[in-house]
Design a protein around this motif. Structure first.
Motif, PDB file in Angstrom:
ATOM      1  N   ALA A 152     -12.232   7.958  14.417  1.00  0.00           N
ATOM      2  CA  ALA A 152     -13.020   8.244  13.349  1.00  0.00           C
ATOM      3  C   ALA A 152     -12.665   7.100  12.217  1.00  0.00           C
ATOM      4  CB  ALA A 152     -12.511   9.541  12.402  1.00  0.00           C
ATOM      5  N   GLY A 153     -11.456   6.313  12.024  1.00  0.00           N
ATOM      6  CA  GLY A 153     -11.143   5.352  11.244  1.00  0.00           C
ATOM      7  C   GLY A 153      -9.894   5.061  11.078  1.00  0.00           C
ATOM      8  N   VAL A 154      -9.288   4.419  10.120  1.00  0.00           N
ATOM      9  CA  VAL A 154      -7.949   3.828  10.074  1.00  0.00           C
ATOM     10  C   VAL A 154      -7.343   4.490   8.673  1.00  0.00           C
ATOM     11  CG1 VAL A 154      -8.153   1.877  11.438  1.00  0.00           C
ATOM     12  CG2 VAL A 154      -8.884   1.819   9.177  1.00  0.00           C
ATOM     13  N   ARG A 155      -6.246   4.741   8.651  1.00  0.00           N
ATOM     14  CA  ARG A 155      -5.523   5.115   7.301  1.00  0.00           C
ATOM     15  C   ARG A 155      -4.407   3.838   7.102  1.00  0.00           C
ATOM     16  NH1 ARG A 155      -6.626   8.563  10.415  1.00  0.00           N
ATOM     17  NH2 ARG A 155      -4.544   8.323  11.671  1.00  0.00           N
ATOM     18  N   VAL A 156      -4.364   3.573   5.920  1.00  0.00           N
ATOM     19  CA  VAL A 156      -3.603   2.284   5.735  1.00  0.00           C
ATOM     20  C   VAL A 156      -2.453   2.567   4.461  1.00  0.00           C
ATOM     21  CG1 VAL A 156      -3.745  -0.118   4.695  1.00  0.00           C
ATOM     22  CG2 VAL A 156      -5.387   0.642   6.420  1.00  0.00           C
ATOM     23  N   ASP A 157      -1.355   2.381   4.876  1.00  0.00           N
ATOM     24  CA  ASP A 157      -0.312   2.797   3.805  1.00  0.00           C
ATOM     25  C   ASP A 157      -0.143   1.295   2.980  1.00  0.00           C
ATOM     26  OD1 ASP A 157       0.281   5.410   4.250  1.00  0.00           O
ATOM     27  OD2 ASP A 157       1.227   4.860   6.079  1.00  0.00           O
ATOM     28  N   VAL A 158      -0.167   1.554   1.519  1.00  0.00           N
ATOM     29  CA  VAL A 158      -0.098   0.427   0.702  1.00  0.00           C
ATOM     30  C   VAL A 158       0.967   0.506  -0.311  1.00  0.00           C
ATOM     31  CG1 VAL A 158      -1.351  -1.189  -0.754  1.00  0.00           C
ATOM     32  CG2 VAL A 158      -2.612  -0.020   0.845  1.00  0.00           C
ATOM     33  N   ARG A 159       1.952  -0.734  -0.526  1.00  0.00           N
ATOM     34  CA  ARG A 159       2.487  -0.516  -1.730  1.00  0.00           C
ATOM     35  C   ARG A 159       2.014  -1.354  -2.869  1.00  0.00           C
ATOM     36  NH1 ARG A 159       7.171  -1.629   0.526  1.00  0.00           N
ATOM     37  NH2 ARG A 159       6.942  -3.818   0.652  1.00  0.00           N
ATOM     38  N   GLY A 160       1.670  -0.714  -3.917  1.00  0.00           N
ATOM     39  CA  GLY A 160       1.027  -1.490  -4.952  1.00  0.00           C
ATOM     40  C   GLY A 160       1.956  -1.540  -6.171  1.00  0.00           C
ATOM     41  N   PRO A 161       1.544  -2.244  -7.434  1.00  0.00           N
ATOM     42  CA  PRO A 161       2.391  -2.351  -8.618  1.00  0.00           C
ATOM     43  C   PRO A 161       2.674  -0.767  -8.982  1.00  0.00           C
ATOM     44  CG  PRO A 161       0.506  -3.795  -8.763  1.00  0.00           C
ATOM     45  CD  PRO A 161       0.200  -2.907  -7.504  1.00  0.00           C
ATOM     46  N   GLY A 200       3.317   1.821  -7.204  1.00  0.00           N
ATOM     47  CA  GLY A 200       3.824   2.612  -6.335  1.00  0.00           C
ATOM     48  C   GLY A 200       3.176   2.746  -5.068  1.00  0.00           C
ATOM     49  N   PRO A 201       3.675   3.373  -4.008  1.00  0.00           N
ATOM     50  CA  PRO A 201       2.817   3.446  -2.826  1.00  0.00           C
ATOM     51  C   PRO A 201       1.566   4.538  -2.935  1.00  0.00           C
ATOM     52  CG  PRO A 201       4.824   5.065  -2.857  1.00  0.00           C
ATOM     53  CD  PRO A 201       4.760   4.237  -3.902  1.00  0.00           C
ATOM     54  N   TYR A 202       0.761   4.060  -1.691  1.00  0.00           N
ATOM     55  CA  TYR A 202      -0.408   4.972  -1.848  1.00  0.00           C
ATOM     56  C   TYR A 202      -1.194   4.732  -0.456  1.00  0.00           C
ATOM     57  CZ  TYR A 202      -3.126   0.886  -2.664  1.00  0.00           C
ATOM     58  OH  TYR A 202      -3.925  -0.283  -2.931  1.00  0.00           O
ATOM     59  N   ARG A 203      -2.136   5.643  -0.128  1.00  0.00           N
ATOM     60  CA  ARG A 203      -2.565   5.506   1.252  1.00  0.00           C
ATOM     61  C   ARG A 203      -4.262   5.421   1.019  1.00  0.00           C
ATOM     62  NH1 ARG A 203      -1.554   9.382   6.391  1.00  0.00           N
ATOM     63  NH2 ARG A 203       0.280   8.061   6.211  1.00  0.00           N
TER      64      ARG A 203
END
Length: 509
Positions: free
Chosen positions: A133-142, A144-147
Protein backbone atom coordinates in the motif's frame (compact mmCIF):
# COMPACT_ATOMS: atom_id res chain seq x y z
CA UNK A 1 3.40 16.58 9.60
CA UNK A 2 0.86 15.35 7.08
CA UNK A 3 1.30 12.29 4.93
CA UNK A 4 2.36 12.77 1.32
CA UNK A 5 1.79 11.18 -2.07
CA UNK A 6 5.52 11.00 -2.78
CA UNK A 7 8.45 11.48 -0.42
CA UNK A 8 11.72 12.51 -2.04
CA UNK A 9 14.85 11.86 0.02
CA UNK A 10 17.39 14.49 -0.97
CA UNK A 11 17.13 18.11 -2.13
CA UNK A 12 19.96 18.01 -4.62
CA UNK A 13 19.37 18.71 -8.31
CA UNK A 14 17.65 15.39 -9.08
CA UNK A 15 15.36 15.60 -6.04
CA UNK A 16 14.35 19.19 -6.70
CA UNK A 17 13.80 18.56 -10.41
CA UNK A 18 11.60 15.59 -9.57
CA UNK A 19 9.58 17.70 -7.13
CA UNK A 20 9.10 20.43 -9.76
CA UNK A 21 7.94 17.96 -12.41
CA UNK A 22 5.58 16.21 -10.00
CA UNK A 23 4.05 19.56 -9.08
CA UNK A 24 3.49 20.38 -12.74
CA UNK A 25 1.66 17.04 -13.00
CA UNK A 26 -0.65 17.87 -10.07
CA UNK A 27 1.13 15.91 -7.34
CA UNK A 28 2.33 17.49 -4.10
CA UNK A 29 5.60 15.86 -3.05
CA UNK A 30 7.44 16.19 0.25
CA UNK A 31 11.20 16.70 0.00
CA UNK A 32 13.33 15.72 3.00
CA UNK A 33 16.95 16.92 3.11
CA UNK A 34 19.31 16.04 5.95
CA UNK A 35 21.44 19.18 5.61
CA UNK A 36 19.87 22.23 7.30
CA UNK A 37 20.93 24.62 4.53
CA UNK A 38 21.79 24.50 0.86
CA UNK A 39 25.45 23.56 0.55
CA UNK A 40 27.97 25.91 -1.00
CA UNK A 41 30.64 23.24 -1.48
CA UNK A 42 31.54 23.43 -5.19
CA UNK A 43 30.68 20.27 -7.08
CA UNK A 44 29.59 20.26 -10.69
CA UNK A 45 30.66 23.38 -12.57
CA UNK A 46 27.78 23.50 -15.01
CA UNK A 47 25.10 21.78 -17.01
CA UNK A 48 25.55 20.13 -20.37
CA UNK A 49 23.81 17.85 -22.79
CA UNK A 50 20.18 17.03 -23.42
CA UNK A 51 18.93 18.54 -20.18
CA UNK A 52 19.51 22.00 -21.70
CA UNK A 53 17.02 21.16 -24.42
CA UNK A 54 14.56 19.86 -21.83
CA UNK A 55 14.86 23.10 -19.83
CA UNK A 56 14.10 25.01 -23.02
CA UNK A 57 11.04 22.82 -23.57
CA UNK A 58 9.91 23.81 -20.06
CA UNK A 59 10.53 27.51 -20.69
CA UNK A 60 13.30 27.67 -18.07
CA UNK A 61 16.49 27.85 -20.10
CA UNK A 62 16.67 31.64 -20.39
CA UNK A 63 16.19 31.96 -16.65
CA UNK A 64 19.07 29.56 -16.03
CA UNK A 65 21.27 31.28 -18.61
CA UNK A 66 20.68 34.63 -16.93
CA UNK A 67 21.96 33.23 -13.63
CA UNK A 68 25.30 32.10 -15.06
CA UNK A 69 28.21 34.01 -13.51
CA UNK A 70 30.06 34.09 -16.84
CA UNK A 71 29.51 33.72 -20.58
CA UNK A 72 28.94 30.31 -22.12
CA UNK A 73 32.30 28.77 -23.03
CA UNK A 74 33.27 27.79 -26.54
CA UNK A 75 32.07 24.24 -27.30
CA UNK A 76 35.30 22.39 -26.51
CA UNK A 77 35.21 19.42 -24.16
CA UNK A 78 37.72 16.92 -22.74
CA UNK A 79 37.21 13.25 -23.53
CA UNK A 80 39.51 10.81 -21.78
CA UNK A 81 42.68 12.80 -22.38
CA UNK A 82 41.77 13.98 -25.90
CA UNK A 83 39.66 16.92 -27.03
CA UNK A 84 36.28 17.35 -28.68
CA UNK A 85 36.32 20.66 -30.54
CA UNK A 86 32.93 21.66 -31.94
CA UNK A 87 33.82 25.27 -32.69
CA UNK A 88 33.93 24.66 -36.45
CA UNK A 89 30.39 23.26 -36.51
CA UNK A 90 27.48 25.66 -37.05
CA UNK A 91 25.20 23.48 -34.91
CA UNK A 92 27.25 21.65 -32.26
CA UNK A 93 25.56 18.52 -30.84
CA UNK A 94 26.87 19.28 -27.35
CA UNK A 95 26.56 22.51 -25.37
CA UNK A 96 27.42 23.52 -21.81
CA UNK A 97 26.01 26.11 -19.44
CA UNK A 98 28.55 27.44 -16.88
CA UNK A 99 26.15 27.27 -13.95
CA UNK A 100 27.89 25.96 -10.81
CA UNK A 101 25.87 23.40 -8.89
CA UNK A 102 25.21 25.68 -5.91
CA UNK A 103 23.59 28.23 -8.28
CA UNK A 104 21.66 25.47 -10.03
CA UNK A 105 20.27 24.22 -6.73
CA UNK A 106 19.23 27.76 -5.78
CA UNK A 107 17.32 28.16 -9.05
CA UNK A 108 15.62 24.78 -8.68
CA UNK A 109 14.78 25.58 -5.07
CA UNK A 110 13.22 28.89 -6.14
CA UNK A 111 11.18 27.18 -8.86
CA UNK A 112 10.01 24.53 -6.41
CA UNK A 113 8.95 27.28 -4.02
CA UNK A 114 6.95 29.00 -6.76
CA UNK A 115 5.05 25.75 -7.28
CA UNK A 116 4.38 25.31 -3.56
CA UNK A 117 6.67 22.33 -2.99
CA UNK A 118 7.38 21.48 0.66
CA UNK A 119 11.16 21.22 1.10
CA UNK A 120 12.15 20.40 4.68
CA UNK A 121 15.83 20.92 5.38
CA UNK A 122 17.48 19.47 8.45
CA UNK A 123 15.16 16.43 8.23
CA UNK A 124 17.12 13.19 7.90
CA UNK A 125 15.53 9.93 6.77
CA UNK A 126 16.57 7.30 9.33
CA UNK A 127 14.52 4.26 8.31
CA UNK A 128 12.15 2.94 5.68
CA UNK A 129 9.52 0.20 5.54
CA UNK A 130 7.23 -0.60 2.63
CA UNK A 131 4.29 -2.85 1.84
CA UNK A 132 1.86 -3.16 -1.06
CA UNK A 133 0.00 0.00 0.00
CA UNK A 134 2.85 2.42 0.56
CA UNK A 135 5.99 3.34 2.49
CA UNK A 136 6.57 4.52 6.04
CA UNK A 137 9.57 6.74 6.54
CA UNK A 138 11.20 7.48 9.88
CA UNK A 139 12.69 10.96 10.07
CA UNK A 140 14.85 12.85 12.53
CA UNK A 141 14.01 16.54 12.36
CA UNK A 142 14.97 19.65 14.36
CA UNK A 143 12.16 18.94 16.84
CA UNK A 144 12.88 15.23 17.21
CA UNK A 145 11.93 11.99 15.48
CA UNK A 146 8.66 11.45 13.62
CA UNK A 147 7.16 9.20 10.97
CA UNK A 148 5.53 10.10 7.65
CA UNK A 149 3.78 7.84 5.14
CA UNK A 150 3.47 8.06 1.39
CA UNK A 151 2.46 6.05 -1.64
CA UNK A 152 6.03 6.14 -2.98
CA UNK A 153 9.53 7.04 -1.85
CA UNK A 154 12.22 8.18 -4.29
CA UNK A 155 15.85 8.05 -3.21
CA UNK A 156 17.70 11.06 -4.59
CA UNK A 157 20.17 10.90 -1.71
CA UNK A 158 23.40 10.55 -3.61
CA UNK A 159 26.20 8.08 -4.11
CA UNK A 160 26.03 6.70 -0.57
CA UNK A 161 22.24 6.35 -0.74
CA UNK A 162 20.76 4.85 2.39
CA UNK A 163 17.40 4.57 0.62
CA UNK A 164 19.03 2.28 -1.94
CA UNK A 165 20.45 0.13 0.86
CA UNK A 166 17.11 -0.08 2.68
CA UNK A 167 15.43 -1.11 -0.57
CA UNK A 168 17.93 -3.95 -0.98
CA UNK A 169 19.07 -2.74 -4.40
CA UNK A 170 22.57 -3.78 -5.41
CA UNK A 171 25.04 -1.17 -6.65
CA UNK A 172 27.80 -3.10 -8.43
CA UNK A 173 30.69 -1.54 -10.25
CA UNK A 174 34.26 -0.34 -10.09
CA UNK A 175 36.12 2.25 -8.03
CA UNK A 176 39.13 3.72 -9.82
CA UNK A 177 42.19 4.51 -7.65
CA UNK A 178 42.52 8.13 -8.68
CA UNK A 179 41.67 11.58 -7.37
CA UNK A 180 40.66 14.44 -9.67
CA UNK A 181 41.04 18.07 -8.70
CA UNK A 182 39.40 20.78 -10.77
CA UNK A 183 39.65 24.52 -10.22
CA UNK A 184 38.91 27.91 -11.74
CA UNK A 185 41.61 30.23 -10.43
CA UNK A 186 43.15 33.66 -10.84
CA UNK A 187 46.91 33.99 -11.20
CA UNK A 188 49.35 36.41 -9.64
CA UNK A 189 50.85 39.14 -11.83
CA UNK A 190 54.16 37.29 -12.14
CA UNK A 191 52.53 34.58 -14.30
CA UNK A 192 51.99 35.48 -17.96
CA UNK A 193 49.23 34.05 -20.15
CA UNK A 194 50.70 33.78 -23.64
CA UNK A 195 48.78 34.35 -26.85
CA UNK A 196 48.27 30.63 -27.47
CA UNK A 197 46.92 30.00 -23.96
CA UNK A 198 50.18 28.68 -22.51
CA UNK A 199 51.44 29.95 -19.16
CA UNK A 200 54.92 31.40 -18.57
CA UNK A 201 55.86 30.70 -14.95
CA UNK A 202 58.95 32.38 -13.46
CA UNK A 203 61.61 29.89 -12.45
CA UNK A 204 59.95 27.07 -14.35
CA UNK A 205 59.23 28.06 -17.92
CA UNK A 206 56.21 27.42 -20.11
CA UNK A 207 53.24 25.22 -19.18
CA UNK A 208 51.39 24.42 -22.37
CA UNK A 209 47.62 24.58 -22.69
CA UNK A 210 45.75 21.30 -22.88
CA UNK A 211 46.83 18.07 -21.21
CA UNK A 212 50.33 17.24 -19.99
CA UNK A 213 50.98 13.65 -18.94
CA UNK A 214 53.83 12.86 -16.54
CA UNK A 215 54.97 9.82 -14.58
CA UNK A 216 52.97 11.15 -11.63
CA UNK A 217 49.61 11.90 -13.25
CA UNK A 218 47.80 14.18 -15.68
CA UNK A 219 47.71 17.96 -15.66
CA UNK A 220 45.20 20.04 -17.64
CA UNK A 221 45.23 23.76 -18.40
CA UNK A 222 42.59 25.86 -20.12
CA UNK A 223 43.19 29.59 -20.53
CA UNK A 224 42.62 32.52 -22.88
CA UNK A 225 44.54 35.80 -23.12
CA UNK A 226 42.64 38.52 -21.29
CA UNK A 227 40.34 36.08 -19.48
CA UNK A 228 40.01 36.78 -15.74
CA UNK A 229 40.70 33.18 -14.73
CA UNK A 230 42.14 29.88 -15.92
CA UNK A 231 40.99 26.28 -15.51
CA UNK A 232 43.34 23.80 -13.85
CA UNK A 233 42.92 20.05 -13.57
CA UNK A 234 45.01 17.29 -12.03
CA UNK A 235 44.59 13.53 -11.83
CA UNK A 236 46.69 11.40 -9.49
CA UNK A 237 46.53 7.74 -8.58
CA UNK A 238 45.44 7.80 -4.95
CA UNK A 239 43.20 5.69 -2.76
CA UNK A 240 42.22 8.30 -0.15
CA UNK A 241 38.48 8.27 0.58
CA UNK A 242 37.73 11.99 0.82
CA UNK A 243 34.59 13.37 2.43
CA UNK A 244 32.68 15.22 -0.31
CA UNK A 245 31.47 17.77 2.24
CA UNK A 246 35.03 18.86 3.10
CA UNK A 247 36.03 21.47 0.51
CA UNK A 248 39.34 21.46 -1.31
CA UNK A 249 41.77 24.30 -0.62
CA UNK A 250 44.17 26.24 -2.83
CA UNK A 251 47.05 24.68 -0.92
CA UNK A 252 45.78 21.18 -1.69
CA UNK A 253 45.54 22.07 -5.38
CA UNK A 254 49.04 23.57 -5.45
CA UNK A 255 50.46 20.50 -3.70
CA UNK A 256 48.83 18.28 -6.32
CA UNK A 257 50.27 20.37 -9.18
CA UNK A 258 53.71 20.18 -7.57
CA UNK A 259 53.51 16.39 -7.40
CA UNK A 260 52.18 15.95 -10.95
CA UNK A 261 54.03 18.66 -12.85
CA UNK A 262 56.88 19.63 -10.52
CA UNK A 263 55.90 23.30 -10.45
CA UNK A 264 54.72 25.76 -7.85
CA UNK A 265 52.12 27.88 -9.64
CA UNK A 266 51.45 31.20 -7.84
CA UNK A 267 47.68 31.60 -7.40
CA UNK A 268 45.86 34.74 -6.31
CA UNK A 269 42.44 33.21 -5.64
CA UNK A 270 39.74 30.90 -6.90
CA UNK A 271 36.12 30.88 -8.01
CA UNK A 272 35.80 27.11 -7.99
CA UNK A 273 37.66 24.35 -6.17
CA UNK A 274 36.39 20.78 -6.37
CA UNK A 275 37.74 17.31 -5.77
CA UNK A 276 36.19 14.04 -6.83
CA UNK A 277 36.93 10.38 -7.34
CA UNK A 278 35.71 8.25 -10.21
CA UNK A 279 33.40 5.29 -9.83
CA UNK A 280 31.54 3.26 -12.43
CA UNK A 281 28.44 1.95 -10.67
CA UNK A 282 24.84 1.40 -11.72
CA UNK A 283 21.96 0.20 -9.56
CA UNK A 284 20.74 -3.25 -10.51
CA UNK A 285 17.20 -1.91 -10.41
CA UNK A 286 15.82 1.61 -10.37
CA UNK A 287 12.68 0.35 -8.65
CA UNK A 288 11.99 -2.04 -5.77
CA UNK A 289 8.27 -2.06 -5.04
CA UNK A 290 7.30 1.44 -3.94
CA UNK A 291 10.87 2.68 -3.67
CA UNK A 292 12.61 4.21 -6.68
CA UNK A 293 16.03 5.73 -7.31
CA UNK A 294 17.20 8.69 -9.38
CA UNK A 295 20.41 10.63 -9.89
CA UNK A 296 23.64 9.58 -8.17
CA UNK A 297 21.71 7.07 -6.06
CA UNK A 298 21.08 5.16 -9.31
CA UNK A 299 24.37 5.65 -11.14
CA UNK A 300 27.92 6.98 -10.87
CA UNK A 301 29.96 7.62 -14.00
CA UNK A 302 33.77 7.75 -14.28
CA UNK A 303 33.96 11.03 -16.22
CA UNK A 304 33.03 14.66 -15.70
CA UNK A 305 30.18 16.58 -17.26
CA UNK A 306 27.49 13.88 -17.46
CA UNK A 307 26.13 13.14 -13.97
CA UNK A 308 23.82 16.16 -13.67
CA UNK A 309 22.48 15.66 -17.18
CA UNK A 310 21.64 12.02 -16.44
CA UNK A 311 20.15 12.65 -13.00
CA UNK A 312 17.87 15.49 -14.09
CA UNK A 313 16.65 13.47 -17.08
CA UNK A 314 15.90 10.59 -14.68
CA UNK A 315 13.65 12.93 -12.72
CA UNK A 316 11.77 14.16 -15.80
CA UNK A 317 11.21 10.61 -17.05
CA UNK A 318 9.94 9.40 -13.68
CA UNK A 319 7.68 12.28 -12.63
CA UNK A 320 4.85 12.00 -15.16
CA UNK A 321 4.71 8.22 -14.74
CA UNK A 322 4.48 8.48 -10.95
CA UNK A 323 1.80 11.15 -11.32
CA UNK A 324 -0.26 8.97 -13.65
CA UNK A 325 -0.11 6.15 -11.12
CA UNK A 326 -1.08 8.42 -8.23
CA UNK A 327 -4.00 9.87 -10.24
CA UNK A 328 -5.23 6.32 -10.91
CA UNK A 329 -4.88 6.41 -14.67
CA UNK A 330 -1.57 4.69 -15.31
CA UNK A 331 -1.77 1.71 -17.66
CA UNK A 332 -0.27 -1.57 -16.50
CA UNK A 333 3.51 -1.50 -16.51
CA UNK A 334 3.90 2.25 -17.04
CA UNK A 335 5.98 2.79 -13.91
CA UNK A 336 8.22 -0.15 -14.83
CA UNK A 337 9.19 1.66 -18.03
CA UNK A 338 11.12 4.10 -15.83
CA UNK A 339 13.69 1.42 -15.05
CA UNK A 340 13.65 0.03 -18.59
CA UNK A 341 14.29 3.41 -20.21
CA UNK A 342 16.60 5.13 -17.78
CA UNK A 343 18.68 2.03 -17.03
CA UNK A 344 19.22 1.82 -20.78
CA UNK A 345 20.26 5.48 -20.86
CA UNK A 346 22.55 4.91 -17.86
CA UNK A 347 24.21 1.96 -19.57
CA UNK A 348 24.81 4.10 -22.66
CA UNK A 349 26.43 6.81 -20.55
CA UNK A 350 28.48 4.17 -18.75
CA UNK A 351 29.74 2.94 -22.12
CA UNK A 352 31.36 6.19 -23.18
CA UNK A 353 32.58 7.16 -19.71
CA UNK A 354 34.32 3.80 -19.26
CA UNK A 355 35.85 4.27 -22.70
CA UNK A 356 37.22 7.57 -21.40
CA UNK A 357 38.83 5.71 -18.50
CA UNK A 358 40.63 3.41 -20.93
CA UNK A 359 41.87 6.39 -22.95
CA UNK A 360 42.86 8.42 -19.92
CA UNK A 361 44.61 5.85 -17.73
CA UNK A 362 46.94 4.23 -20.24
CA UNK A 363 50.59 5.26 -19.78
CA UNK A 364 52.57 3.26 -22.31
CA UNK A 365 53.37 3.88 -25.97
CA UNK A 366 50.34 1.88 -27.10
CA UNK A 367 48.03 4.10 -25.03
CA UNK A 368 49.63 7.22 -26.49
CA UNK A 369 49.09 5.81 -29.98
CA UNK A 370 45.43 5.12 -29.17
CA UNK A 371 44.85 8.67 -27.93
CA UNK A 372 46.56 10.09 -31.01
CA UNK A 373 44.45 7.96 -33.32
CA UNK A 374 41.18 8.83 -31.56
CA UNK A 375 42.09 12.52 -31.63
CA UNK A 376 42.70 12.25 -35.37
CA UNK A 377 39.34 10.55 -35.93
CA UNK A 378 37.61 13.32 -33.98
CA UNK A 379 38.73 15.93 -36.49
CA UNK A 380 36.23 14.40 -38.95
CA UNK A 381 32.69 15.78 -38.71
CA UNK A 382 30.70 12.54 -38.61
CA UNK A 383 32.51 10.84 -35.70
CA UNK A 384 32.71 14.18 -33.89
CA UNK A 385 28.93 14.65 -34.16
CA UNK A 386 28.25 11.08 -33.12
CA UNK A 387 30.45 11.39 -30.05
CA UNK A 388 28.87 14.71 -29.11
CA UNK A 389 25.35 13.26 -29.36
CA UNK A 390 26.36 10.29 -27.24
CA UNK A 391 27.82 12.46 -24.47
CA UNK A 392 24.78 14.76 -24.58
CA UNK A 393 22.42 11.79 -24.23
CA UNK A 394 20.72 12.91 -27.44
CA UNK A 395 21.30 9.59 -29.21
CA UNK A 396 18.99 7.67 -26.86
CA UNK A 397 16.01 5.99 -28.48
CA UNK A 398 13.73 4.38 -25.94
CA UNK A 399 12.23 1.06 -27.07
CA UNK A 400 8.64 1.53 -28.20
CA UNK A 401 5.95 -1.20 -28.34
CA UNK A 402 4.42 -2.45 -31.56
CA UNK A 403 5.84 -3.65 -34.87
CA UNK A 404 7.95 -1.33 -37.01
CA UNK A 405 7.62 1.90 -34.99
CA UNK A 406 8.21 5.18 -36.82
CA UNK A 407 11.89 6.30 -36.81
CA UNK A 408 10.96 9.21 -34.52
CA UNK A 409 9.28 6.97 -31.93
CA UNK A 410 11.33 6.85 -28.72
CA UNK A 411 13.46 9.88 -29.62
CA UNK A 412 13.45 13.41 -28.23
CA UNK A 413 10.78 15.36 -30.11
CA UNK A 414 12.24 17.67 -32.77
CA UNK A 415 11.61 21.35 -32.12
CA UNK A 416 9.75 22.01 -35.34
CA UNK A 417 8.67 25.55 -36.28
CA UNK A 418 4.86 25.52 -36.34
CA UNK A 419 2.35 27.71 -38.20
CA UNK A 420 -1.13 27.94 -36.68
CA UNK A 421 -4.18 30.10 -37.09
CA UNK A 422 -2.91 32.21 -34.17
CA UNK A 423 0.59 32.73 -35.58
CA UNK A 424 3.87 30.88 -35.27
CA UNK A 425 5.21 28.80 -32.41
CA UNK A 426 7.48 25.81 -31.85
CA UNK A 427 7.12 22.32 -30.45
CA UNK A 428 9.13 23.37 -27.37
CA UNK A 429 6.47 25.89 -26.37
CA UNK A 430 3.75 23.22 -26.46
CA UNK A 431 5.67 21.25 -23.80
CA UNK A 432 5.89 24.09 -21.26
CA UNK A 433 2.95 22.69 -19.19
CA UNK A 434 4.59 19.22 -19.08
CA UNK A 435 1.49 17.52 -20.50
CA UNK A 436 1.14 14.95 -23.30
CA UNK A 437 0.66 16.51 -26.74
CA UNK A 438 -0.92 15.16 -29.91
CA UNK A 439 0.44 17.32 -32.71
CA UNK A 440 -1.52 17.09 -35.96
CA UNK A 441 0.72 18.29 -38.79
CA UNK A 442 -1.51 17.29 -41.72
CA UNK A 443 -4.99 18.48 -40.63
CA UNK A 444 -6.04 14.89 -39.94
CA UNK A 445 -9.58 15.05 -38.53
CA UNK A 446 -9.58 11.24 -38.25
CA UNK A 447 -6.65 11.33 -35.82
CA UNK A 448 -8.09 14.19 -33.78
CA UNK A 449 -11.36 12.28 -33.51
CA UNK A 450 -9.48 9.14 -32.48
CA UNK A 451 -7.97 11.04 -29.54
CA UNK A 452 -11.24 12.62 -28.40
CA UNK A 453 -11.83 10.03 -25.67
CA UNK A 454 -8.48 11.01 -24.08
CA UNK A 455 -9.31 14.72 -24.27
CA UNK A 456 -8.70 15.33 -20.55
CA UNK A 457 -5.25 13.73 -20.69
CA UNK A 458 -3.70 15.00 -23.91
CA UNK A 459 -3.46 18.47 -25.46
CA UNK A 460 -4.34 18.35 -29.17
CA UNK A 461 -2.78 20.92 -31.49
CA UNK A 462 -3.10 21.34 -35.25
CA UNK A 463 -0.35 23.14 -37.11
CA UNK A 464 1.67 23.17 -40.29
CA UNK A 465 5.43 22.89 -40.57
CA UNK A 466 7.63 23.52 -43.57
CA UNK A 467 9.05 20.00 -43.78
CA UNK A 468 6.79 17.67 -41.87
CA UNK A 469 8.52 14.46 -40.75
CA UNK A 470 5.18 12.74 -40.13
CA UNK A 471 1.44 13.40 -40.25
CA UNK A 472 1.14 13.46 -36.46
CA UNK A 473 3.20 13.05 -33.30
CA UNK A 474 2.14 11.85 -29.87
CA UNK A 475 4.65 13.45 -27.50
CA UNK A 476 5.01 12.38 -23.86
CA UNK A 477 5.48 14.95 -21.07
CA UNK A 478 9.21 14.15 -21.01
CA UNK A 479 9.36 15.38 -24.65
CA UNK A 480 9.91 11.94 -26.14
CA UNK A 481 7.84 10.79 -29.10
CA UNK A 482 5.52 7.93 -28.12
CA UNK A 483 4.05 7.41 -31.60
CA UNK A 484 4.14 8.98 -35.05
CA UNK A 485 2.02 8.55 -38.17
CA UNK A 486 3.94 8.32 -41.41
CA UNK A 487 3.33 10.98 -44.05
CA UNK A 488 0.00 10.21 -45.79
CA UNK A 489 -0.48 7.06 -43.69
CA UNK A 490 -4.01 5.71 -44.34
CA UNK A 491 -6.61 5.93 -41.60
CA UNK A 492 -7.11 2.17 -41.39
CA UNK A 493 -3.59 1.79 -40.00
CA UNK A 494 -2.98 5.21 -38.39
CA UNK A 495 -6.13 5.32 -36.25
CA UNK A 496 -5.75 1.87 -34.61
CA UNK A 497 -2.06 2.55 -34.02
CA UNK A 498 -2.86 5.87 -32.33
CA UNK A 499 -5.52 4.18 -30.16
CA UNK A 500 -2.92 1.62 -29.10
CA UNK A 501 -0.31 4.27 -28.30
CA UNK A 502 -2.75 6.38 -26.29
CA UNK A 503 -3.82 3.33 -24.28
CA UNK A 504 -0.20 2.22 -23.73
CA UNK A 505 1.00 5.58 -22.39
CA UNK A 506 -2.12 7.34 -21.09
CA UNK A 507 -4.32 4.46 -19.96
CA UNK A 508 -7.93 3.52 -20.58
CA UNK A 509 -9.98 6.52 -21.79
Amino acid sequence: MKNADVIIAGAGPAGLMLAIELSLAGVRPLVLERHPNRRDTPKAGGLGGQILELLRYRGLLERFQAACPGPAPAPRFPFGGVHLDFTRLADPPLHALPLPQQHLERLLDERAGELGVDVHRGHEVTGVNQDDAGVRVDVRGPDGPYRVSARYLVGCDGARSRVRDWAGIGFPGTVYPEVNRLAQVTLTDEVTVLGNGDLDVPGFGVIRAGFTRTDHGLFGLGSSPGAPSVSLYTIEDETTDYDDDVPMTLTELQDSMRRVLGVHLPLAGSTRLSRFTFKARQAERYRAGRILLAGDAAHLFPATGVALNAGLLDAVNLAWKLAADLHGRAPDGLLDTYHAERHLAGARTMLHTRAQVALRRGHDAAAEALREMVQELLTDEQPLRRMGSMIAGADIRYPMPGPNPHPLAGTFAPDLPLHTGQGTTRVAELLHPARPVLLDLADRADLREAARAWGQRVDVHTARTDRRPSDALLIRPDAHVAWAASVDEPADTAVPALHEALSTWLGTP
